[in-house]
Enzyme design. Structure first.
Site, PDB file in Angstrom:
ATOM      1  N   ASP A 120       0.851  -1.191   0.000  1.00 34.98           N
ATOM      2  CA  ASP A 120       0.000   0.000   0.000  1.00 34.98           C
ATOM      3  C   ASP A 120       0.883   1.236   0.000  1.00 34.98           C
ATOM      4  O   ASP A 120       1.863   1.312   0.750  1.00 34.98           O
ATOM      5  CB  ASP A 120      -0.885   0.003   1.249  1.00 34.98           C
ATOM      6  CG  ASP A 120      -1.707  -1.261   1.347  1.00 34.98           C
ATOM      7  OD1 ASP A 120      -2.516  -1.506   0.442  1.00 34.98           O
ATOM      8  OD2 ASP A 120      -1.523  -2.012   2.326  1.00 34.98           O
ATOM      9  N   HIS A 159      -0.469   1.156   5.115  1.00 36.00           N
ATOM     10  CA  HIS A 159      -1.858   0.815   4.834  1.00 36.00           C
ATOM     11  C   HIS A 159      -2.819   1.883   5.334  1.00 36.00           C
ATOM     12  O   HIS A 159      -3.649   2.399   4.585  1.00 36.00           O
ATOM     13  CB  HIS A 159      -2.225  -0.532   5.463  1.00 36.00           C
ATOM     14  CG  HIS A 159      -3.653  -0.921   5.224  1.00 36.00           C
ATOM     15  ND1 HIS A 159      -4.690  -0.501   6.047  1.00 36.00           N
ATOM     16  CD2 HIS A 159      -4.232  -1.646   4.236  1.00 36.00           C
ATOM     17  CE1 HIS A 159      -5.825  -0.972   5.572  1.00 36.00           C
ATOM     18  NE2 HIS A 159      -5.577  -1.669   4.474  1.00 36.00           N
ATOM     19  N   GLU A 180      -0.829  -0.766  -4.535  1.00 39.39           N
ATOM     20  CA  GLU A 180      -2.131  -0.148  -4.295  1.00 39.39           C
ATOM     21  C   GLU A 180      -1.911   1.268  -3.791  1.00 39.39           C
ATOM     22  O   GLU A 180      -1.208   1.476  -2.797  1.00 39.39           O
ATOM     23  CB  GLU A 180      -2.917  -0.955  -3.248  1.00 39.39           C
ATOM     24  CG  GLU A 180      -4.270  -0.332  -2.982  1.00 39.39           C
ATOM     25  CD  GLU A 180      -5.035  -0.966  -1.831  1.00 39.39           C
ATOM     26  OE1 GLU A 180      -4.636  -2.046  -1.343  1.00 39.39           O
ATOM     27  OE2 GLU A 180      -6.024  -0.335  -1.404  1.00 39.39           O
ATOM     28  N   LYS A 186      -3.344   4.527  -2.096  1.00 35.81           N
ATOM     29  CA  LYS A 186      -4.457   4.933  -1.234  1.00 35.81           C
ATOM     30  C   LYS A 186      -4.472   6.452  -1.100  1.00 35.81           C
ATOM     31  O   LYS A 186      -3.420   7.079  -0.929  1.00 35.81           O
ATOM     32  CB  LYS A 186      -4.317   4.281   0.142  1.00 35.81           C
ATOM     33  CG  LYS A 186      -4.509   2.758   0.106  1.00 35.81           C
ATOM     34  CD  LYS A 186      -4.628   2.181   1.502  1.00 35.81           C
ATOM     35  CE  LYS A 186      -4.748   0.666   1.505  1.00 35.81           C
ATOM     36  NZ  LYS A 186      -6.098   0.165   1.279  1.00 35.81           N
TER      37      LYS A 186
HETATM   38  O1  G3P Z   1      -5.059  -4.699  -2.846  1.00 35.64           O
HETATM   39  C1  G3P Z   1      -5.782  -5.707  -2.225  1.00 35.64           C
HETATM   40  C2  G3P Z   1      -5.994  -5.412  -0.774  1.00 35.64           C
HETATM   41  O2  G3P Z   1      -4.764  -5.078  -0.207  1.00 35.64           O
HETATM   42  C3  G3P Z   1      -6.974  -4.303  -0.556  1.00 35.64           C
HETATM   43  O3  G3P Z   1      -7.299  -4.160   0.797  1.00 35.64           O
HETATM   44  O4  G3P Z   1      -7.254  -2.994   2.915  1.00 35.64           O
HETATM   45  O5  G3P Z   1      -5.660  -4.853   2.518  1.00 35.64           O
HETATM   46  O6  G3P Z   1      -5.358  -2.679   1.348  1.00 35.64           O
HETATM   47  P1  G3P Z   1      -6.345  -3.649   1.937  1.00 35.64           P
HETATM   48 MG    MG Z   2      -3.746  -3.194  -0.031  1.00 37.06          MG
END
Ligand code: G3P
Ligand code: MG
Length: 248
Positions: free
Chosen positions: A44, A57, A117, A119
């Site tokens: 993240d 995250h 990812e 955010k």
């Molecule tokens: O990218 C998949 C997953 O990581 C999304 O949820 O909350 O773990 O970042 P989270």
């Molecule tokens: Mg994630």
């Protein structure tokens, strides 16, 4: 029919690194994933107040570091001095919050492919542009391009403008409307679906849409077998050792 293949995709992706056995989104967790045999890692990414990106995250520093406050309101230099490992276990005390640049260098060193990812609770457009620029500058040319994901179509469109050759995935927590599934403007090649809402019928809709279907977070072999049987392409797991998934 697949929209666009991800030929280098593998069925098991280390979620936040090997986050079941090392502190999530740290270089220790990335190294551990590689040691366990994972070839793909998900992390993240968040923009700091001073501009550079770090792996984190949560929107705040509180849960996974010894700091407090919003990542987006804290300068990168201050975040880099925090302990992101002590909360997980004393063996990891002093493990730093990685910068994006440190993460990219480690992927190059270990030959790991990444799903990054991004955010952002605000400024999705600007965050997407800035992240794409940083990724274009630093992603190792020896590796396949990273798969960029977000739950924000706005952010993904911004990434597409700057780094059109980086494949993109849309994160969903329900089956998207037909309009969204038919949306090709930001060129997504995959949907990343929460396992919490997936039934056989809902998974079939996603698979039929033509996107690669990646599911988070799957930690039991029985559930993984079910999902793969429904046509899912890959799972995100906190325990990425291949033996767990091949024979379980
Ligand atoms: O990218 C998949 C997953 O990581 C999304 O949820 O909350 O773990 O970042 P989270
Ligand atoms: Mg994630």
């Amino acid at each position: 029919m697949r929209i666009s293949p991800l030929p280098w995709l593998e069925p098991v992706i280390a979620h936040r690194g090997a986050s079941g056995v090392a502190p999530e989104n740290t270089l220790a967790a990335i190294r551990r994933a590689g040691e366990l045999g994972a070839r793909w890692v998900e992390v993240d990414l968040r923009r700091t107040a001073s501009g550079p990106f770090v792996l984190m995250h949560d929107a705040t520093l509180d849960r996974t570091t010894n700091g407090t406050g919003l990542v987006s309101e804290t300068p990168c230099e201050a975040i880099a001095g925090l302990d992101a490992g002590g909360w997980f276990g004393s063996d990891f005390a002093g493990e730093p919050v990685p910068t994006l640049n440190a993460f990219m260098a480690l992927c190059g060193e270990l030959g790991l492919v990444a799903n990054i990812e991004i955010k952002a609770e605000a400024d999705a457009d600007a965050v997407g542009y800035a992240a794409a620029k940083a990724l274009l500058e630093g992603w190792p040319g020896t590796l396949p391009p990273p798969l960029i994901s977000s739950d924000s179509p706005t952010l993904l469109r911004a990434v597409a403008k700057i780094a059109p050759d980086f494949p993109r995935g849309l994160i969903v927590t329900q089956v998207p409307s037909e309009a969204v599934l038919n949306e090709r403007a930001w060129g997504c090649v995959s949907v990343h679906a929460s396992d919490t809402f997936l039934t056989r019928a809902k998974t079939a809709l996603l698979v039929a849409s033509g996107y690669a279907v990646l599911v988070y977070t799957v930690n039991t072999p029985a559930r993984a077998r079910t999902l793969f049987g429904w046509g899912v392409d890959a799972i995100f797991t906190d325990h990425p050792e291949p033996a767990r998934w091949q024979n379980g």
